[in-house]
Design an enzyme around this catalytic site. Structure first.
Site, PDB file in Angstrom:
ATOM      1  N   GLN A 191     -14.837  -2.712 -11.498  1.00 13.96           N
ATOM      2  CA  GLN A 191     -13.565  -2.894 -12.191  1.00 13.96           C
ATOM      3  C   GLN A 191     -12.976  -1.533 -12.546  1.00 13.96           C
ATOM      4  O   GLN A 191     -11.850  -1.466 -13.030  1.00 13.96           O
ATOM      5  CB  GLN A 191     -13.790  -3.691 -13.484  1.00 13.96           C
ATOM      6  CG  GLN A 191     -14.172  -5.136 -13.263  1.00 13.96           C
ATOM      7  CD  GLN A 191     -14.546  -5.846 -14.554  1.00 13.96           C
ATOM      8  OE1 GLN A 191     -15.647  -6.366 -14.671  1.00 13.96           O
ATOM      9  NE2 GLN A 191     -13.640  -5.886 -15.525  1.00 13.96           N
ATOM     10  N   PHE A 222     -15.626 -10.157 -14.521  1.00 12.87           N
ATOM     11  CA  PHE A 222     -15.751 -10.747 -15.861  1.00 12.87           C
ATOM     12  C   PHE A 222     -16.233  -9.736 -16.902  1.00 12.87           C
ATOM     13  O   PHE A 222     -16.811 -10.117 -17.916  1.00 12.87           O
ATOM     14  CB  PHE A 222     -16.668 -11.980 -15.834  1.00 12.87           C
ATOM     15  CG  PHE A 222     -16.206 -13.016 -14.849  1.00 12.87           C
ATOM     16  CD1 PHE A 222     -15.032 -13.727 -15.064  1.00 12.87           C
ATOM     17  CD2 PHE A 222     -16.927 -13.265 -13.686  1.00 12.87           C
ATOM     18  CE1 PHE A 222     -14.585 -14.663 -14.145  1.00 12.87           C
ATOM     19  CE2 PHE A 222     -16.482 -14.195 -12.757  1.00 12.87           C
ATOM     20  CZ  PHE A 222     -15.315 -14.901 -12.980  1.00 12.87           C
ATOM     21  N   GLU A 226     -17.352  -3.487 -15.371  1.00  8.70           N
ATOM     22  CA  GLU A 226     -16.506  -2.463 -15.992  1.00  8.70           C
ATOM     23  C   GLU A 226     -17.292  -1.161 -16.071  1.00  8.70           C
ATOM     24  O   GLU A 226     -16.777  -0.102 -15.756  1.00  8.70           O
ATOM     25  CB  GLU A 226     -16.045  -2.914 -17.386  1.00  8.70           C
ATOM     26  CG  GLU A 226     -15.137  -1.869 -18.043  1.00  8.70           C
ATOM     27  CD  GLU A 226     -14.526  -2.285 -19.364  1.00  8.70           C
ATOM     28  OE1 GLU A 226     -14.407  -3.492 -19.638  1.00  8.70           O
ATOM     29  OE2 GLU A 226     -14.146  -1.392 -20.135  1.00  8.70           O
ATOM     30  N   ARG A 304     -14.109  -4.332 -31.226  1.00  8.74           N
ATOM     31  CA  ARG A 304     -13.256  -5.492 -30.971  1.00  8.74           C
ATOM     32  C   ARG A 304     -13.734  -6.704 -31.781  1.00  8.74           C
ATOM     33  O   ARG A 304     -12.922  -7.546 -32.192  1.00  8.74           O
ATOM     34  CB  ARG A 304     -13.175  -5.827 -29.482  1.00  8.74           C
ATOM     35  CG  ARG A 304     -12.088  -6.847 -29.152  1.00  8.74           C
ATOM     36  CD  ARG A 304     -11.873  -7.020 -27.658  1.00  8.74           C
ATOM     37  NE  ARG A 304     -10.930  -6.065 -27.116  1.00  8.74           N
ATOM     38  CZ  ARG A 304      -9.598  -6.219 -27.080  1.00  8.74           C
ATOM     39  NH1 ARG A 304      -9.050  -7.328 -27.555  1.00  8.74           N
ATOM     40  NH2 ARG A 304      -8.820  -5.301 -26.574  1.00  8.74           N
ATOM     41  N   ARG A 336     -15.811 -11.027 -20.720  1.00 10.04           N
ATOM     42  CA  ARG A 336     -14.584 -11.747 -21.109  1.00 10.04           C
ATOM     43  C   ARG A 336     -14.491 -12.014 -22.618  1.00 10.04           C
ATOM     44  O   ARG A 336     -15.226 -12.842 -23.156  1.00 10.04           O
ATOM     45  CB  ARG A 336     -14.535 -13.064 -20.344  1.00 10.04           C
ATOM     46  CG  ARG A 336     -13.121 -13.567 -20.068  1.00 10.04           C
ATOM     47  CD  ARG A 336     -13.173 -14.731 -19.127  1.00 10.04           C
ATOM     48  NE  ARG A 336     -11.873 -15.079 -18.588  1.00 10.04           N
ATOM     49  CZ  ARG A 336     -11.684 -15.900 -17.574  1.00 10.04           C
ATOM     50  NH1 ARG A 336     -12.721 -16.464 -16.986  1.00 10.04           N
ATOM     51  NH2 ARG A 336     -10.483 -16.171 -17.140  1.00 10.04           N
ATOM     52  N   PHE A 338     -14.915  -9.523 -24.855  1.00 13.59           N
ATOM     53  CA  PHE A 338     -15.301  -8.187 -25.298  1.00 13.59           C
ATOM     54  C   PHE A 338     -15.650  -8.140 -26.792  1.00 13.59           C
ATOM     55  O   PHE A 338     -15.144  -7.320 -27.539  1.00 13.59           O
ATOM     56  CB  PHE A 338     -14.129  -7.236 -24.990  1.00 13.59           C
ATOM     57  CG  PHE A 338     -14.516  -5.795 -24.734  1.00 13.59           C
ATOM     58  CD1 PHE A 338     -15.156  -5.417 -23.566  1.00 13.59           C
ATOM     59  CD2 PHE A 338     -14.204  -4.801 -25.664  1.00 13.59           C
ATOM     60  CE1 PHE A 338     -15.478  -4.080 -23.324  1.00 13.59           C
ATOM     61  CE2 PHE A 338     -14.523  -3.458 -25.430  1.00 13.59           C
ATOM     62  CZ  PHE A 338     -15.157  -3.099 -24.257  1.00 13.59           C
ATOM     63  N   THR A 433      -8.631  -1.110 -27.094  1.00  6.22           N
ATOM     64  CA  THR A 433      -8.656  -0.661 -28.490  1.00  6.22           C
ATOM     65  C   THR A 433      -8.758   0.856 -28.566  1.00  6.22           C
ATOM     66  O   THR A 433      -8.452   1.439 -29.589  1.00  6.22           O
ATOM     67  CB  THR A 433      -9.820  -1.319 -29.239  1.00  6.22           C
ATOM     68  OG1 THR A 433     -11.034  -1.013 -28.543  1.00  6.22           O
ATOM     69  CG2 THR A 433      -9.641  -2.829 -29.283  1.00  6.22           C
ATOM     70  N   ALA A 502      -9.652  -5.736 -20.431  1.00  7.31           N
ATOM     71  CA  ALA A 502      -8.879  -5.953 -21.652  1.00  7.31           C
ATOM     72  C   ALA A 502      -7.662  -6.862 -21.417  1.00  7.31           C
ATOM     73  O   ALA A 502      -6.721  -6.848 -22.207  1.00  7.31           O
ATOM     74  CB  ALA A 502      -8.439  -4.613 -22.266  1.00  7.31           C
ATOM     75  N   GLU A 705      -8.441 -13.040 -20.700  1.00  6.43           N
ATOM     76  CA  GLU A 705      -9.559 -13.340 -21.594  1.00  6.43           C
ATOM     77  C   GLU A 705      -9.304 -14.439 -22.617  1.00  6.43           C
ATOM     78  O   GLU A 705     -10.206 -15.227 -22.916  1.00  6.43           O
ATOM     79  CB  GLU A 705      -9.984 -12.068 -22.344  1.00  6.43           C
ATOM     80  CG  GLU A 705     -10.594 -11.002 -21.470  1.00  6.43           C
ATOM     81  CD  GLU A 705     -10.656  -9.671 -22.192  1.00  6.43           C
ATOM     82  OE1 GLU A 705      -9.590  -9.051 -22.373  1.00  6.43           O
ATOM     83  OE2 GLU A 705     -11.748  -9.277 -22.594  1.00  6.43           O
TER      84      GLU A 705
HETATM   85  N1  MTE Z   1     -10.761 -14.120 -13.430  1.00 10.60           N
HETATM   86  C1  MTE Z   1     -11.461 -14.094 -12.280  1.00 10.60           C
HETATM   87  N2  MTE Z   1     -11.203 -14.998 -11.342  1.00 10.60           N
HETATM   88  N3  MTE Z   1     -12.440 -13.170 -12.065  1.00 10.60           N
HETATM   89  C2  MTE Z   1     -12.762 -12.235 -13.025  1.00 10.60           C
HETATM   90  O1  MTE Z   1     -13.652 -11.414 -12.808  1.00 10.60           O
HETATM   91  N4  MTE Z   1     -12.287 -11.364 -15.296  1.00 10.60           N
HETATM   92  C3  MTE Z   1     -11.765 -11.683 -16.619  1.00 10.60           C
HETATM   93  C4  MTE Z   1     -10.340 -12.220 -16.513  1.00 10.60           C
HETATM   94  N5  MTE Z   1     -10.275 -13.262 -15.543  1.00 10.60           N
HETATM   95  C5  MTE Z   1     -12.035 -12.254 -14.261  1.00 10.60           C
HETATM   96  C6  MTE Z   1     -11.015 -13.220 -14.401  1.00 10.60           C
HETATM   97  C7  MTE Z   1     -11.757 -10.539 -17.515  1.00 10.60           C
HETATM   98  S1  MTE Z   1     -13.154 -10.161 -18.348  1.00 10.60           S
HETATM   99  C8  MTE Z   1     -10.638  -9.789 -17.718  1.00 10.60           C
HETATM  100  S2  MTE Z   1     -10.618  -8.513 -18.809  1.00 10.60           S
HETATM  101  C9  MTE Z   1      -9.399 -10.055 -16.997  1.00 10.60           C
HETATM  102  O2  MTE Z   1      -9.508 -11.138 -16.090  1.00 10.60           O
HETATM  103  C10 MTE Z   1      -9.024  -8.786 -16.224  1.00 10.60           C
HETATM  104  O3  MTE Z   1      -7.904  -8.948 -15.456  1.00 10.60           O
HETATM  105  P1  MTE Z   1      -6.408  -8.880 -16.046  1.00 10.60           P
HETATM  106  O4  MTE Z   1      -6.377  -7.678 -16.946  1.00 10.60           O
HETATM  107  O5  MTE Z   1      -5.580  -8.733 -14.861  1.00 10.60           O
HETATM  108  O6  MTE Z   1      -6.195 -10.138 -16.816  1.00 10.60           O
HETATM  109  N1  HPA Z   2     -11.373  -4.221 -23.799  1.00  8.40           N
HETATM  110  C1  HPA Z   2     -11.990  -4.278 -22.618  1.00  8.40           C
HETATM  111  N2  HPA Z   2     -12.577  -3.265 -22.070  1.00  8.40           N
HETATM  112  C2  HPA Z   2     -12.576  -2.115 -22.728  1.00  8.40           C
HETATM  113  C3  HPA Z   2     -11.960  -1.981 -23.962  1.00  8.40           C
HETATM  114  C4  HPA Z   2     -11.322  -3.100 -24.536  1.00  8.40           C
HETATM  115  O1  HPA Z   2     -10.753  -3.058 -25.633  1.00  8.40           O
HETATM  116  N3  HPA Z   2     -12.146  -0.730 -24.375  1.00  8.40           N
HETATM  117  C5  HPA Z   2     -12.862  -0.121 -23.411  1.00  8.40           C
HETATM  118  N4  HPA Z   2     -13.113  -0.952 -22.411  1.00  8.40           N
HETATM  119 MO1  MOS Z   3     -12.843  -7.868 -19.419  1.00  9.86          MO
HETATM  120  S1  MOS Z   3     -14.500  -8.134 -20.580  1.00  9.86           S
HETATM  121  O1  MOS Z   3     -12.129  -6.718 -20.528  1.00  9.86           O
HETATM  122  O2  MOS Z   3     -13.491  -6.927 -18.150  1.00  9.86           O
END
Ligand code: MTE
Ligand code: HPA
Ligand code: MOS
Length: 767
Positions: A191, A222, A226, A304, A336, A338, A433, A502, A705
């Site tokens: 990620q 998910f 990261e 968080r 997801r 966090f 954050t 995030a 999330e």
């Molecule tokens: N959806 C799918 N299909 N696969 C993933 O790995 N990760 C989740 C969420 N939805 C995820 C997902 C998490 S932890 C986050 S932070 C957000 O997607 C990240 O993507 P976005 O910032 O575009 O929402």
């Molecule tokens: N959310 C998700 N991932 C992160 C963050 C947060 O606030 N800070 C650092 N990595």
């Molecule tokens: Mo989502 S836990 O911020 O990759």
């Protein structure tokens, strides 16, 4: 618009890391992980392994050419163990061979002399010994000490939530291919391409420009990729750097489950005070976060948690303290939400306990205390709240009175089947954050045939961000989406990226794409004005036409692009976006860390088989604050997926480490995740289409999330079903609510019942 990946996904044409064609001479790696959770590493015996035909070389800490360090926030995590091992599965050696089979066969022959040290798996135990990853932090609002006297009701309790395996479909993997002049190109399932690049640069001891990390897409992240994709990037890059050969490592599911960190288990004490009208006046809470054996992202996750200590409610007096506790588990990491879900579970437990003691339905307390616009969070930011709007819409739309009657009637007429109902309001802060991470870049090229290439720092992991980026470009350029191609994510094209995390990926990268495309449109309008001999202010680009005073002109998209090229006007733009307004002061623990909050309310109904302890989720009915959704199909998918994943965390996913720190739930036969049979029979999603300018992209709102936290409602619906069967049952707040725990709670007087908390049970598990 359809997700641009749908067709390739279902026809198997989408490219994941293991589909990247291998370069001739590619070697295969496999890591030898520590068999012991904590100890002095006295010797590693590699001779037998080295004899396995095909083994090329076995790397240990001594081979690291740069710094043997992968810790992102705190430098406390070696890439390869040196003098000490800190968790089971900690990489000690990295075998590289001509085949995957040879590498793995060799790993089996490696042994290590490890002098065992005491193993701690429980965060409270670690805390008692002063074993903290970082100093504790406290968020304060009002004065809790003074507030207790003004409360009509004060109660205290404990709530524990367990960890969660990410179970992305694609396991962790990396593929490093040497380039000329000492460079290395690394394909990674990450990620965070820049974190991988930075880690590899550190481990190799080379400047970041020597390394390129490229990501096509992930088979899910998910949060698990990261930070925890970095180790495999580091290992493969190191081996490729030293051997001058391509090196690939794709973890097996069991390796992945055993070696990587997961959602943080939390154990929490709380005290809550309410006035006679059920307004929450005071809340005191101490979170014990099980960080595992290195910091990883734990300090940020702990932060968080503190940001979400009051969940969706306004509480005027709050003291929230969090401890990030060092244990000998694999370093736990982003997942997801966090740290937000763990905080919300505690607040809901406190409310459920208060409701029970006061003889009211929990939703009366919930509704009474939902935050309102202008209410202050314990960290100083003022709410712009949709909490009441979502709640009321859910009550009306889903006819809560009727739903309640149905549940009551069902329970009155059934002895061994009981239904439970629970509300779950959510409020989730959007932004990293860590303020500095709220920035992104995009690179947009218009080729002279009129086709468009878009690169951003966003990583596609199934959440549909590439589709949204394509939509932004097509919309701002006002062209057919078919002209736009989303490129892979590469650190050579887009530098210094924040992780895709995030929930802010579309917000941040989308804004950057918007800025880049707006700049290009500006230039094309200038060109069109010159070509047509009209003032620039009269020119607009719409639906692939150049309009003058809103009338079609002789120029269309392709012609104006060609004209710009011939006039030597740049058809490329690299744009930068940084979220304005966000800030936070860690010295005072006050500020405005979030661009905005996402709200929603879910109503969950479950049916429990009180003979067997099994249950089904009948329905999860949601009103969700989408803003102006950019892509309703993608966003609904995020909500459905989030709900099911949240239900898994709260009900069936039971992570179990034994007292020696070994993961017992290390396969999919011992670790149960939701499948189609355990998914809710019905998921209803109704948008609350708010329309505020909220620093997102095109007035949409982040959606990745927040819906995960609707799953928490299932825990409390199940608890209510237990209470309907046996009102006296002392149901501990100890998630997940597995059928086993349900059965013990239904019949607490049964001899074998002695309820155990998850960490205590983990101490006796020896099977
Ligand atoms: N959806 C799918 N299909 N696969 C993933 O790995 N990760 C989740 C969420 N939805 C995820 C997902 C998490 S932890 C986050 S932070 C957000 O997607 C990240 O993507 P976005 O910032 O575009 O929402
Ligand atoms: N959310 C998700 N991932 C992160 C963050 C947060 O606030 N800070 C650092 N990595
Ligand atoms: Mo989502 S836990 O911020 O990759």
């Amino acid at each position: 618009m359809k997700n641009i990946d749908s067709k390739n996904h279902v026809t198997g044409r989408s490219v994941y890391l293991d589909d990247v064609p291998e370069v001739a001479g590619t070697l295969y790696g496999a890591a030898f992980g520590s068999p012991v959770a904590h100890g002095h590493l006295r010797a590693v015996h590699l001779a037998e392994a080295a004899k396995v035909p095909g083994v090329v070389r076995i790397f240990t800490a001594r081979d690291v050419t740069g710094e043997n360090q992968i810790g992102g926030i705190i430098p406390d995590e070696p890439l390869l163990a040196e003098h000490k091992v800190d968790f089971c599965g900690m990489p000690i050696a990295f075998v590289v061979a001509t085949s995957d089979e040879a590498a793995r066969a060799a790993v089996k022959l490696i042994t290590a002399d490890i002098e065992p040290l005491p193993v701690i798996t429980d965060p409270r135990e670690a805390h008692a010994l002063g074993q903290l990853i970082v100093p504790p932090r406290t968020f304060r609002l009002g004065d809790t000490a003074a507030a207790w006297d003004t409360c009509a009701h004060v109660l205290a309790g404990r709530a524990d939530s367990n960890g969660q395996e990410h179970l992305y479909i694609e396991t962790q993997c990396a593929y490093a291919v040497p380039q000329e002049n000492g460079g290395v190109k690394i394909y990674s399932s990450t990620q965070s391409p820049t974190a991988g690049q930075r880690t590899a640069a550190r481990v190799l001891g080379v400047p970041m420009h020597q390394l390129e990390v490229e990501v096509q897409r992930l088979g899910g992240g998910f949060g698990g990729k990261e930070d925890q994709a970095n180790a495999w990037v580091g290992l493969c890059a190191l081996a490729a750097h030293l051997l001058h050969k391509p090196v690939k490592y794709v973890l097996h599911r069991l390796e992945d489950m055993a070696m990587t960190g997961k959602r943080h288990p939390y154990s929490t004490d709380y005290k809550i005070g309410l006035d006679k009208d059920l307004r929450i006046l005071a809340f005191e809470v101490s979170y014990y976060q099980n960080a595992g054996a290195a910091a990883d992202l734990s300090p940020a996750i702990m932060e968080r948690t503190l940001f979400h200590s009051t969940s969706t409610y306004f509480v005027p007096n709050v003291t929230a303290t969090a401890y990030s506790c060092h244990t000998h588990l694999p370093p736990n990491t982003a997942f997801r939400g966090f740290g937000g879900p763990q905080a919300k579970f505690v607040m809901e437990a406190a409310i459920a306990q208060a409701a029970e003691q006061l003889g009211v339905d929990a939703c009366v307390i919930q509704k009474q205390n939902l935050n309102r616009t202008g209410d202050e969070f314990p960290f100083g930011q003022k709410a712009v709240s949709e909490a009441h709007a979502c709640w009321h819409k859910a009550e009306e739309l889903y006819d809560i009175d009727q739903l309640r009657r149905e549940v009551e009637q069902f329970n009155a007429t059934n002895t061994l089947l009981k239904k439970g109902l629970a509300f779950m309001p959510i409020c989730f802060g959007i932004s990293f954050t860590n303020t500095s991470m709220n920035q992104a870049r995009a690179l947009v090229h218009i080729y002279y045939d009129g086709s468009v290439s878009v690169s951003t720092g966003a990583v596609e992991m199934g959440q549909g961000v590439n589709t949204k980026m394509l939509q932004v470009a097509a919309q701002v350029l006002s062209i057919d989406p078919g002209r736009v191609r989303l490129q892979s994510t590469s650190t050579s094209r887009i530098a210094n990226t924040s992780p895709s995390a995030a929930s802010a990926t579309a917000d941040l990268n989308g804004r950057a794409v918007q800025l880049a495309c707006e700049a290009l449109v500006g230039r094309l309008r200038e060109v069109a004005a010159l070509e047509l001999g009209v003032p620039e202010s009269a020119v607009a680009l719409r639906d692939e036409q150049v309009l003058v005073h809103n009338q079609p002109s002789a120029l269309d998209w392709k012609k104006v692009v060609t004209a710009a090229f011939l006039r030597r006007v740049s058809l490329s733009e690299h744009a930068h976006y940084a979220t304005p307004e966000v800030h936070f002061n860690k010295a005072t623990e006050k500020g405005h860390p979030f661009a905005y909050h996402v709200y929603g309310t879910s109503i969950t109904v479950v049916t429990m088989d009180c003979l067997r302890g099994t249950y089904a989720v009948d329905a999860v009915k949601v009103v969700h604050d989408f803003g102006q959704s950019m892509n309703p199909a993608v966003d609904r998918g995020q909500i459905e997926g989030g709900i099911v994943q949240g239900i898994g965390w709260m009900t069936m996913e039971e992570l179990l480490y034994d007292p020696t720190g070994r993961l017992r739930s290390n396969t999919l036969s011992t670790y149960k995740v939701p499948d189609i049979y355990s998914a809710p029979k019905e998921i209803a999603i109704e948008p609350l289409a708010t329309d505020t300018d909220n620093l997102a992209i095109f007035r949409s709102k982040a959606v990745g999330e927040p819906p995960f936290m609707y799953g928490i409602g299932t825990y409390f619906a199940l608890r209510n079903a237990i209470k309907a069967f046996n009102p006296q049952s002392p149901v501990a707040f100890d998630a997940p609510m597995t059928p086993e725990k349900v059965l013990l709670a239904l019949y607490p007087e049964a001899p074998a019942s002695a309820p155990t908390r998850s960490h205590e049970r983990s101490r006796v598990a020896t099977a």
